[in-house]
Design a protein around this motif. Structure first.
Motif, PDB file in Angstrom:
ATOM      1  N   LEU B  22       0.865  -1.167   0.000  1.00 42.74           N
ATOM      2  CA  LEU B  22       0.000   0.000   0.000  1.00 42.74           C
ATOM      3  C   LEU B  22       0.905   1.221   0.000  1.00 42.74           C
ATOM      4  O   LEU B  22       1.820   1.325   0.808  1.00 42.74           O
ATOM      5  CB  LEU B  22      -0.861  -0.037   1.271  1.00 42.74           C
ATOM      6  N   GLN B  23       0.658   2.094  -0.934  1.00 38.61           N
ATOM      7  CA  GLN B  23       1.443   3.329  -0.987  1.00 38.61           C
ATOM      8  C   GLN B  23       0.512   4.506  -0.803  1.00 38.61           C
ATOM      9  O   GLN B  23      -0.548   4.566  -1.432  1.00 38.61           O
ATOM     10  CB  GLN B  23       2.144   3.467  -2.334  1.00 38.61           C
ATOM     11  N   ILE B  24       0.917   5.398   0.035  1.00 36.71           N
ATOM     12  CA  ILE B  24       0.135   6.614   0.238  1.00 36.71           C
ATOM     13  C   ILE B  24       1.044   7.799  -0.009  1.00 36.71           C
ATOM     14  O   ILE B  24       2.117   7.907   0.581  1.00 36.71           O
ATOM     15  CB  ILE B  24      -0.435   6.677   1.662  1.00 36.71           C
ATOM     16  N   LEU B  25       0.591   8.628  -0.892  1.00 34.92           N
ATOM     17  CA  LEU B  25       1.375   9.807  -1.234  1.00 34.92           C
ATOM     18  C   LEU B  25       0.509  11.028  -0.927  1.00 34.92           C
ATOM     19  O   LEU B  25      -0.618  11.128  -1.396  1.00 34.92           O
ATOM     20  CB  LEU B  25       1.721   9.753  -2.722  1.00 34.92           C
ATOM     21  N   VAL B  26       1.043  11.901  -0.121  1.00 36.07           N
ATOM     22  CA  VAL B  26       0.345  13.144   0.184  1.00 36.07           C
ATOM     23  C   VAL B  26       1.205  14.288  -0.307  1.00 36.07           C
ATOM     24  O   VAL B  26       2.364  14.413   0.091  1.00 36.07           O
ATOM     25  CB  VAL B  26       0.098  13.297   1.702  1.00 36.07           C
ATOM     26  N   LEU B  46      -2.901   9.245   9.722  1.00 34.93           N
ATOM     27  CA  LEU B  46      -3.153   8.386   8.559  1.00 34.93           C
ATOM     28  C   LEU B  46      -2.791   6.939   8.885  1.00 34.93           C
ATOM     29  O   LEU B  46      -3.526   6.008   8.552  1.00 34.93           O
ATOM     30  CB  LEU B  46      -2.347   8.861   7.345  1.00 34.93           C
TER      31      LEU B  46
END
Lengths: 88, 88
Positions: B22-26, B46
């Motif tokens: 899972l990749q989360i980019l903000v 998050l």
């Protein structure tokens, strides 16, 4: 590179506006699709967290969700108000 | 395109592993840097949300935060356990 292409296209379309913005991209690379996606639920909770930090109305948020056999992508685009700090 | 380059580099380095991830980019595009960043705080929250959906240990999470005068980028990379659904 489909994820990058996807992100790029959204960047280009919004590049002409000089507003502050917050983009959140969630990509779930899956090895199987046996289980239901939790990204739509996750999306709601992410927005609740974001709202602790910035005052944003529903109108200012655009959401897109895409899914194929390898990957799910959730993208949140939030146009921030000029005064971004939450005062309340 | 710095954000895309940044994201791409992390994608390439992890591409050889056949784990779910899972990749989360903000990305926060800022018009001024007068206000302190809230992304580090946002990051903690998050991760709390993510943990509602997947069992992940601290070891499985890598975080990077980058900042320049135009943009801040927070990236979370999470290697998911083979059985990703949270049973508890």
């Amino acid at each position: 590179m489909s994820l990058l292409d996807y992100f790029r296209s959204s960047k280009v379309s919004s590049a002409s506006l000089a507003k502050e913005r917050l983009q959140i991209l969630v990509a779930h690379e899956r090895t199987s699709i046996n289980q239901p996606s939790y990204l739509p639920k996750l999306q709601k909770e992410l927005l609740e967290v974001i709202r602790k930090y910035v005052n944003v109305s529903e109108d200012a948020i655009s959401v897109s969700f895409e899914q194929d056999d390898k990957q799910e992508t959730l993208e949140l685009n939030i146009v921030l108000p000029d005064m971004q700090a939450k005062n309340s």
